[in-house]
Design an enzyme around this catalytic site. Structure first.
Site, PDB file in Angstrom:
ATOM      1  N   GLY A 175       0.829  -1.204   0.000  1.00  0.00           N
ATOM      2  CA  GLY A 175       0.000   0.000   0.000  1.00  0.00           C
ATOM      3  C   GLY A 175       0.864   1.255   0.000  1.00  0.00           C
ATOM      4  O   GLY A 175       2.046   1.207  -0.312  1.00  0.00           O
TER       5      GLY A 175
ATOM      6  N   TYR B 151     -14.719   2.450   7.739  1.00  0.00           N
ATOM      7  CA  TYR B 151     -13.281   2.630   7.988  1.00  0.00           C
ATOM      8  C   TYR B 151     -13.057   3.235   9.390  1.00  0.00           C
ATOM      9  O   TYR B 151     -12.275   2.710  10.186  1.00  0.00           O
ATOM     10  CB  TYR B 151     -12.722   3.551   6.901  1.00  0.00           C
ATOM     11  CG  TYR B 151     -11.281   3.964   7.039  1.00  0.00           C
ATOM     12  CD1 TYR B 151     -10.251   3.033   7.071  1.00  0.00           C
ATOM     13  CD2 TYR B 151     -10.946   5.329   7.083  1.00  0.00           C
ATOM     14  CE1 TYR B 151      -8.928   3.437   7.152  1.00  0.00           C
ATOM     15  CE2 TYR B 151      -9.624   5.742   7.147  1.00  0.00           C
ATOM     16  CZ  TYR B 151      -8.618   4.795   7.196  1.00  0.00           C
ATOM     17  OH  TYR B 151      -7.312   5.210   7.276  1.00  0.00           O
TER      18      TYR B 151
END
Ligand code: AKB
Length: 331
Positions: free
Chosen positions: A29, A159
């Site tokens: 990422g 999230y």
């Protein structure tokens, strides 16, 4: 289900905190490769293992150890920790705010079930555990300017919900089982050699690429949407510093860290100074609602007071560094 480990052997092979062996999950990422580069210079190349479920580029393989690790597979994680003699776990795997809203069941699996595996793993094998949190762990009921370390947290994205869960579970495991859990709430992170994966703050990376390619940026947030942001070097240094901080310095386990706050309009003006032909248009989408529920200015006085956090990059340094790094790439 978690499988119990026997401790006689695992704890006896731990290296010291001076040269820990580190596993980074979600390593491909935005933050993983930069963190690996930084930690490898301090701890040695072979002591820092990047992992992910996606296939890495050749240069990532050339730079140091990379392995397959599926955070949803507890046995796979146990095997890695044992055979690679892991001491520290940096758990980056997560679906970010915007992408999480588009696939809530997957976000729950990765961000919550994955975290449960990692937490239990770190407890069983006595690993030092870092889990990033975020400005997204706050919500519209939180004070937004500034947002203190300890305040109301009622996030409205999956999230954010998963990150509050991570903060609370980590702090619980620390108190209840002595797990060495550490977490930082990061602002939007800006980097030139890696891309964010579907967050609300991504425009602040994209605008630099657009400035040097099409010369036109279409922004999905309103011009006056103020959000906390940080250059990646500051982010990775804050992570290393909190991991290295002596336990006695940590009065809490989850800290806000901050560097700057700006609006799309302010960032546009700063980039335009370097790229005068840059144009911007605004086409607001669903990410605006998320941004409107997040902190505008982050109060990180506790990190500064407890373990000496100091940022180095403000908006001017950020813009100059990003443009100077990207010019040769696009030339
Ligand atoms: C996102 O926008 O989702 C992330 C974050 C601020 O956590 N960049």
């Amino acid at each position: 289900t978690f499988q119990k480990a026997s401790f006689q052997t695992v704890s006896s092979v731990h290296s010291s905190d001076e040269h820990p062996r580190v596993l980074i999950t979600g390593g491909l990422g935005q933050l993983g490769t930069g963190l690996a580069r930084q930690l490898r210079t301090t701890f040695g190349t072979d002591n820092v293992i990047l992992s992910d479920i996606i296939r890495p580029d050749r240069d990532i393989l050339n730079n140091g150890p990379f392995i397959f690790a599926d955070i949803l597979d507890f046995k796979n994680l146990q095997e890695i920790v044992v055979s690679h003699r892991i001491d520290w776990l940096v758990h980056f795997s997560a679906l970010l705010s915007a992408v999480g809203e588009n696939n809530v069941p997957l976000a729950i699996r990765v961000n919550i079930e994955g975290l449960h595996n990692v937490m239990e793993l770190a407890k069983q094998y006595h690993l030092k555990l870092f889990v990033p949190s975020t400005i997204g762990a706050f919500g519209p009921e939180s004070p937004r300017n500034p947002t203190p370390n300890l305040t109301i947290q009622r996030p409205k994205t999956i999230y954010g919900v998963s990150k509050v869960h991570a903060e609370l579970l980590g702090e619980y495991y620390q108190k209840r089982f002595g797990l060495d859990f550490r977490s930082l709430r990061f602002p939007g992170i800006i980097s030139y050699d890696s891309n964010p994966g579907g967050g609300t703050t991504d425009y602040a990376v994209q605008i630099f690429h657009d400035a040097l390619t099409s010369g036109k940026h279409t922004c999905y947030l309103n011009p006056d949407t103020r959000l906390p942001m940080m250059y990646i070097d500051d982010c990775l240094r804050s992570l290393t510093e909190i991991m290295m901080a002596p336990k006695e310095k940590l009065s809490i386990r989850t800290y806000n860290v901050a560097a700057m706050s700006f609006t799309p309009n302010e960032l546009f003006a700063a980039v335009k100074k370097r790229v005068p032909h840059l144009e911007i248009e605004y086409k607001v989408d669903g990410r605006q609602k998320i941004a409107d529920s997040w902190p505008q200015v982050f109060d990180d006085s506790q990190a500064r007071g407890d373990w000496g956090w100091e940022h180095k990059f403000g908006i001017q340094e950020l813009v100059d560094t990003m443009i100077d790094a990207l010019i040769p790439i696009y030339e």
